[in-house]
Scaffold this motif. Structure first.
Motif, PDB file in Angstrom:
ATOM      1  N   PHE A 181      40.980  36.745 -17.790  1.00 29.21           N
ATOM      2  CA  PHE A 181      40.399  36.760 -16.453  1.00 29.21           C
ATOM      3  C   PHE A 181      41.374  36.223 -15.408  1.00 29.21           C
ATOM      4  N   LYS A 182      42.100  35.175 -15.754  1.00 31.87           N
ATOM      5  CA  LYS A 182      43.054  34.589 -14.810  1.00 31.87           C
ATOM      6  C   LYS A 182      44.141  35.586 -14.422  1.00 31.87           C
ATOM      7  N   LEU A 183      44.533  36.427 -15.357  1.00 35.59           N
ATOM      8  CA  LEU A 183      45.561  37.432 -15.079  1.00 35.59           C
ATOM      9  C   LEU A 183      44.962  38.801 -14.770  1.00 35.59           C
ATOM     10  N   GLY A 184      43.859  39.106 -15.440  1.00 31.48           N
ATOM     11  CA  GLY A 184      43.266  40.438 -15.317  1.00 31.48           C
ATOM     12  C   GLY A 184      42.663  40.728 -13.952  1.00 31.48           C
ATOM     13  N   MET A 185      41.924  39.791 -13.410  1.00 31.55           N
ATOM     14  CA  MET A 185      41.285  40.027 -12.113  1.00 31.55           C
ATOM     15  C   MET A 185      42.305  40.193 -10.987  1.00 31.55           C
ATOM     16  N   PRO A 186      43.318  39.331 -10.898  1.00 31.40           N
ATOM     17  CA  PRO A 186      44.336  39.577  -9.870  1.00 31.40           C
ATOM     18  C   PRO A 186      45.094  40.888 -10.099  1.00 31.40           C
ATOM     19  N   ALA A 187      45.307  41.252 -11.363  1.00 29.76           N
ATOM     20  CA  ALA A 187      45.991  42.517 -11.653  1.00 29.76           C
ATOM     21  C   ALA A 187      45.165  43.701 -11.160  1.00 29.76           C
ATOM     22  N   ILE A 188      43.854  43.635 -11.370  1.00 30.10           N
ATOM     23  CA  ILE A 188      42.975  44.699 -10.876  1.00 30.10           C
ATOM     24  C   ILE A 188      43.050  44.766  -9.354  1.00 30.10           C
ATOM     25  N   LEU A 189      43.046  43.609  -8.703  1.00 31.72           N
ATOM     26  CA  LEU A 189      43.134  43.569  -7.237  1.00 31.72           C
ATOM     27  C   LEU A 189      44.444  44.175  -6.745  1.00 31.72           C
ATOM     28  N   VAL A 190      45.541  43.870  -7.414  1.00 34.33           N
ATOM     29  CA  VAL A 190      46.839  44.430  -7.020  1.00 34.33           C
ATOM     30  C   VAL A 190      46.820  45.948  -7.150  1.00 34.33           C
ATOM     31  N   VAL A 191      46.297  46.451  -8.257  1.00 32.24           N
ATOM     32  CA  VAL A 191      46.229  47.906  -8.453  1.00 32.24           C
ATOM     33  C   VAL A 191      45.350  48.545  -7.376  1.00 32.24           C
ATOM     34  N   GLN A 192      44.206  47.937  -7.090  1.00 37.85           N
ATOM     35  CA  GLN A 192      43.316  48.481  -6.064  1.00 37.85           C
ATOM     36  C   GLN A 192      43.985  48.460  -4.690  1.00 37.85           C
ATOM     37  N   THR A 193      44.708  47.411  -4.389  1.00 35.51           N
ATOM     38  CA  THR A 193      45.412  47.325  -3.106  1.00 35.51           C
ATOM     39  C   THR A 193      46.483  48.394  -3.009  1.00 35.51           C
ATOM     40  N   LEU A 194      47.248  48.580  -4.078  1.00 35.38           N
ATOM     41  CA  LEU A 194      48.278  49.622  -4.077  1.00 35.38           C
ATOM     42  C   LEU A 194      47.676  51.015  -3.934  1.00 35.38           C
ATOM     43  N   LEU A 195      46.550  51.245  -4.598  1.00 32.25           N
ATOM     44  CA  LEU A 195      45.865  52.540  -4.453  1.00 32.25           C
ATOM     45  C   LEU A 195      45.372  52.749  -3.023  1.00 32.25           C
ATOM     46  N   ALA A 196      44.827  51.699  -2.432  1.00 25.29           N
ATOM     47  CA  ALA A 196      44.345  51.793  -1.049  1.00 25.29           C
ATOM     48  C   ALA A 196      45.498  52.080  -0.096  1.00 25.29           C
ATOM     49  N   LEU A 197      46.626  51.427  -0.323  1.00 21.47           N
ATOM     50  CA  LEU A 197      47.804  51.687   0.519  1.00 21.47           C
ATOM     51  C   LEU A 197      48.313  53.107   0.332  1.00 21.47           C
ATOM     52  N   ALA A 198      48.319  53.579  -0.902  1.00 22.63           N
ATOM     53  CA  ALA A 198      48.779  54.939  -1.177  1.00 22.63           C
ATOM     54  C   ALA A 198      47.877  55.970  -0.507  1.00 22.63           C
ATOM     55  N   VAL A 199      46.582  55.735  -0.577  1.00 21.00           N
ATOM     56  CA  VAL A 199      45.640  56.660   0.077  1.00 21.00           C
ATOM     57  C   VAL A 199      45.812  56.588   1.584  1.00 21.00           C
ATOM     58  N   SER A 200      45.978  55.391   2.105  1.00 13.88           N
ATOM     59  CA  SER A 200      46.159  55.220   3.542  1.00 13.88           C
ATOM     60  C   SER A 200      47.439  55.894   4.019  1.00 13.88           C
ATOM     61  N   TRP A 201      48.538  55.673   3.296  1.00 14.79           N
ATOM     62  CA  TRP A 201      49.803  56.291   3.675  1.00 14.79           C
ATOM     63  C   TRP A 201      49.737  57.801   3.513  1.00 14.79           C
ATOM     64  N   GLY A 202      49.043  58.257   2.478  1.00 16.58           N
ATOM     65  CA  GLY A 202      48.914  59.690   2.263  1.00 16.58           C
ATOM     66  C   GLY A 202      48.163  60.369   3.393  1.00 16.58           C
ATOM     67  N   SER A 203      47.102  59.732   3.867  1.00  9.34           N
ATOM     68  CA  SER A 203      46.331  60.324   4.968  1.00  9.34           C
ATOM     69  C   SER A 203      47.112  60.283   6.277  1.00  9.34           C
ATOM     70  N   THR A 204      48.017  59.318   6.398  1.00  7.05           N
ATOM     71  CA  THR A 204      48.853  59.238   7.592  1.00  7.05           C
ATOM     72  C   THR A 204      49.842  60.399   7.629  1.00  7.05           C
ATOM     73  N   PHE A 205      50.412  60.740   6.474  1.00  9.07           N
ATOM     74  CA  PHE A 205      51.393  61.821   6.419  1.00  9.07           C
ATOM     75  C   PHE A 205      50.754  63.199   6.503  1.00  9.07           C
ATOM     76  N   VAL A 206      49.475  63.297   6.127  1.00  2.03           N
ATOM     77  CA  VAL A 206      48.795  64.598   6.143  1.00  2.03           C
ATOM     78  C   VAL A 206      48.494  65.026   7.574  1.00  2.03           C
ATOM     79  N   ARG A 207      48.256  64.084   8.440  1.00  2.55           N
ATOM     80  CA  ARG A 207      47.879  64.405   9.822  1.00  2.55           C
ATOM     81  C   ARG A 207      48.947  65.175  10.441  1.00  2.55           C
TER      82      ARG A 207
END
Length: 92
Positions: free
Chosen positions: A66-92
């Protein structure tokens, strides 16, 4: 974007609540919530709620998974959110 924020908020609340409920069950020697459920709700978008619940309820804080897993999940979710955000920026 609004639907995603609502999704994350709901799973954050669920994850937070499950951490509190599981802590209560642990104290009162009741049947516990499986760890895979706690990780699943975090992975579905509630990692912030799970981490807040861990901290506030002082629950699962000694478990390295839990000490490592929960922050790891958060990092992955943040990276996915950034990728989606950047992807939508380039699509416009």
């Amino acid at each position: 974007m609004t639907k995603i924020l609502i999704w994350v908020l709901l799973w954050t609340l669920v994850s937070f609540a499950l951490m509190g409920i599981d802590k209560w069950k642990a104290i009162h020697h009741r049947r516990r919530i499986p760890e895979k459920v706690l990780f699943s709700t975090a992975a579905l978008g509630g990692s912030v709620g799970a981490m807040l619940g861990m901290s506030l309820f002082r629950h699962k804080t000694r478990h390295w998974s839990f000490k490592l897993g929960m922050p790891a999940i958060l990092v992955v979710q943040t990276l996915l959110a950034l990728a989606v955000s950047w992807g939508s920026t380039f699509v416009r």
